[in-house]
Design a protein around this motif. Structure first.
Motif, PDB file in Angstrom:
ATOM      1  N   LEU A 108       0.526   5.370   0.612  1.00  0.00           N
ATOM      2  CA  LEU A 108      -0.358   6.386   1.194  1.00  0.00           C
ATOM      3  C   LEU A 108       0.006   7.749   0.615  1.00  0.00           C
ATOM      4  O   LEU A 108       1.178   8.134   0.609  1.00  0.00           O
ATOM      5  N   ARG A 123     -13.107   7.318   2.225  1.00  0.00           N
ATOM      6  CA  ARG A 123     -12.971   6.206   1.286  1.00  0.00           C
ATOM      7  C   ARG A 123     -12.072   6.630   0.131  1.00  0.00           C
ATOM      8  O   ARG A 123     -12.209   7.733  -0.407  1.00  0.00           O
ATOM      9  N   THR A 124     -11.147   5.780  -0.261  1.00  0.00           N
ATOM     10  CA  THR A 124     -10.247   6.064  -1.363  1.00  0.00           C
ATOM     11  C   THR A 124     -10.910   5.675  -2.679  1.00  0.00           C
ATOM     12  O   THR A 124     -11.367   4.534  -2.843  1.00  0.00           O
ATOM     13  N   VAL A 163       0.826  -1.211   0.000  1.00  0.00           N
ATOM     14  CA  VAL A 163       0.000   0.000   0.000  1.00  0.00           C
ATOM     15  C   VAL A 163       0.860   1.262   0.000  1.00  0.00           C
ATOM     16  O   VAL A 163       1.822   1.378   0.771  1.00  0.00           O
ATOM     17  N   ASP A 166      -9.575  11.143  -1.637  1.00  0.00           N
ATOM     18  CA  ASP A 166     -10.324  10.755  -0.436  1.00  0.00           C
ATOM     19  C   ASP A 166     -11.744  11.315  -0.543  1.00  0.00           C
ATOM     20  O   ASP A 166     -11.924  12.518  -0.756  1.00  0.00           O
ATOM     21  N   ALA A 201      -7.479   1.648  -5.604  1.00  0.00           N
ATOM     22  CA  ALA A 201      -7.763   1.704  -4.171  1.00  0.00           C
ATOM     23  C   ALA A 201      -7.320   0.440  -3.443  1.00  0.00           C
ATOM     24  O   ALA A 201      -7.240   0.436  -2.210  1.00  0.00           O
ATOM     25  N   LYS A 202      -6.997  -0.612  -4.179  1.00  0.00           N
ATOM     26  CA  LYS A 202      -6.515  -1.831  -3.526  1.00  0.00           C
ATOM     27  C   LYS A 202      -5.094  -1.677  -3.005  1.00  0.00           C
ATOM     28  O   LYS A 202      -4.708  -2.355  -2.047  1.00  0.00           O
ATOM     29  N   SER A 243      -3.478   1.724  -3.022  1.00  0.00           N
ATOM     30  CA  SER A 243      -3.222   3.123  -2.687  1.00  0.00           C
ATOM     31  C   SER A 243      -4.278   3.604  -1.708  1.00  0.00           C
ATOM     32  O   SER A 243      -5.435   3.160  -1.762  1.00  0.00           O
ATOM     33  N   ARG A 244      -3.888   4.516  -0.831  1.00  0.00           N
ATOM     34  CA  ARG A 244      -4.793   5.030   0.204  1.00  0.00           C
ATOM     35  C   ARG A 244      -4.602   6.539   0.276  1.00  0.00           C
ATOM     36  O   ARG A 244      -3.469   7.019   0.329  1.00  0.00           O
ATOM     37  N   VAL A 294       1.178  -0.227   5.065  1.00  0.00           N
ATOM     38  CA  VAL A 294       1.618   0.882   4.221  1.00  0.00           C
ATOM     39  C   VAL A 294       3.128   0.807   4.002  1.00  0.00           C
ATOM     40  O   VAL A 294       3.909   0.905   4.957  1.00  0.00           O
ATOM     41  N   ALA A 348      -4.844   5.524   8.933  1.00  0.00           N
ATOM     42  CA  ALA A 348      -4.455   4.910   7.667  1.00  0.00           C
ATOM     43  C   ALA A 348      -3.176   4.093   7.799  1.00  0.00           C
ATOM     44  O   ALA A 348      -2.986   3.104   7.081  1.00  0.00           O
TER      45      ALA A 348
END
Length: 464
Positions: free
Chosen positions: A159, A180-181, A157, A176, A195-196, A198-199, A218, A212
């Motif tokens: 961020l 929710r991303t 991930v 955002d 979104a799987k 990246s946040r 992350v 997060a």
């Protein structure tokens, strides 16, 4: 009601007159635009070049220092400077000389020269990170560092902050939305769900940041120390220290993208603010306008990279296939120009001049805004400043975006262009370079003052 406090009807009337003026005074640009549509998609070499405020693209003939000339013979003051690509002016003399020197000595060989060693030494001294690599664009540098971060941590991930800009890296094209991303609006041709891996979280929001990071998945936080591409958003006191503490606490790496924030000083915010990133990325102005980018890392990251590369090489057929690097990266021309830029152009004296002129411009903008009784704000970051259509400086990308009044911004930009002044498109940002003078700044301020006066004199222009 608009964010700016200026009625849309007045903006449209104002803009219509400016569009007509541009078409009347730029016949060669109009003719070239028509010709270009027969061979270039959208009539431009990169499709976003048709998104400026002008009714057809403005075609440039030549540029030098803080000025450029168009094909119709008009002279312009440039406060855009290639959106940082020419932050130290167009064709600085040391860069022009370096290009001429290297032209007869080979442009690319896939092998290093002494210039590369000197550049590495000077980058290490400026930023306080000991090891460096060279790429071609900031997008490449960010993409490669993300790959290293995932390899080092074993996590997937990434961020980022809502409203961020780090070039055209797929992983950062997220926003955002109420925690929710989601994909960034307007994204074209994306085949996977970003979104799987990246946040996105709001800037300056420590609880959201910690939440997060808390799952422990992350690999890295990729950030600008101050957001610059959705309207400037400065970090609140203590925020970046907390960011560094939390990334360490949860085992995530910190990547600082200085591509725009290099306006702060010779070592960017990393040096000016005492940041301690694991990686730094930087593109655009690093070679004086010649395509080039770099990324630097700490000694601990260099060792982790060595181990990751060794492990990858042990896989069948793995040697030499890291997935990073392009053939023209670190070419001889770029390295020679970067050396000249670091040694002779990006100097303390140049920054001192740029910062003084930008401070003069920021104060002048505040005075112009105050004279017209507008509830707008001005934000500064070294050689860079921006006016935004909001009463208080935005805390995050969502607040900065809420202050947009796109049609007003485009109309004001076109008014300035029609009078020989260019500022950064898509928002209201300016840059001062070593060639920018007090007289240049006064001309920009006076022209903006006149334009606002004309706009606000239209019937029903004020909404308050």
């Amino acid at each position: 009601m608009t964010a700016s406090g200026i009625a849309e009807s007045a903006v449209q009337a104002f803009a219509a007159g400016e569009r007509q003026r541009f078409l009347q005074h730029n016949p060669r640009s109009v003719a070239l635009a028509e010709r270009a549509r027969r061979s270039l998609f959208g009539g431009v070499p990169m499709h976003w070049m048709s998104d400026w405020s002008t009714p057809v693209p403005l075609f440039v003939e030549r540029a030098r220092g803080n000025r450029f000339h168009d094909v119709d013979g008009h002279d312009y003051l440039d406060f855009c400077l290639g959106d940082t690509g020419s932050m130290f002016g167009h064709s600085p003399a040391p860069i022009a000389r370096a290009i001429a020197e290297q032209a007869g000595n080979g442009l690319t060989t896939m092998l290093p020269g002494e210039d590369a060693v000197v550049c590495g030494e000077r980058l290490a001294a400026r930023f306080g990170l000991p090891y460096w690599q060279v790429a071609t664009t900031a997008t490449d540098a960010n993409r490669f560092v993300i790959r290293w971060a995932r390899a080092i941590t074993g996590r997937k991930v990434l961020l980022v902050f809502d409203g961020c800009y780090h070039g055209t890296v797929d992983d950062v094209m997220v926003r955002d939305r109420d925690g929710r991303t989601v994909h960034r609006p307007g994204l074209i041709g994306q085949a996977r769900n970003l979104a799987k891996t990246s946040r996105a979280v709001p800037f300056n929001d420590l609880p959201a940041l910690e939440a997060a990071l808390a799952p422990g998945d992350v690999a890295a936080v990729l950030c600008e120390p101050a957001m610059t591409n959705i309207g400037m958003v400065l970090p609140e006191p203590g925020y970046l220290d907390a960011l560094r503490r939390l990334t360490r606490q949860y085992g995530s790496l910190l990547i600082v993208d200085e591509t725009h924030t290099i306006s702060t000083g010779p070592g960017g915010c990393t040096r000016a603010w005492g940041l301690e990133p694991d990686f730094v990325t930087l593109g655009k102005p690093i070679a004086g306008g010649v395509p080039c980018s770099v990324y630097g890392c700490s000694a601990a990251m260099a060792e982790a990279m060595r181990i990751a590369r060794a492990h990858a090489a042990e896989a069948p057929g793995g040697h030499g296939h890291s997935g990073m690097g392009t053939t023209l990266s670190a070419n001889a021309l770029a390295m020679h120009c970067m050396r000249a830029n670091l040694e002779e152009v990006m100097t303390d004296a140049a920054y001192a001049h740029m910062h003084a002129q930008a401070a003069r411009l920021a104060e002048g903008l505040r005075q112009v805004i105050g004279r017209h009784r507008l509830r707008w704000t001005v934000t500064e970051l070294g050689a860079r400043c921006e006016f935004q259509f909001c009463e208080r400086p935005p805390r995050n990308g969502a607040e900065a975006e809420a202050a947009f009044h796109d049609s007003l911004q485009m109309a004001l930009h076109l008014y300035l262009i029609n009078r020989g002044i260019l500022i950064t498109p898509f928002h209201n940002m300016t840059l001062c370079c070593p060639d920018t003078t007090a007289a240049d700044i006064d001309r920009l301020l006076a022209t903006l003052d006149e334009g606002l006066g004309e706009l606000l004199a239209l019937p029903g222009a004020r909404e308050d």
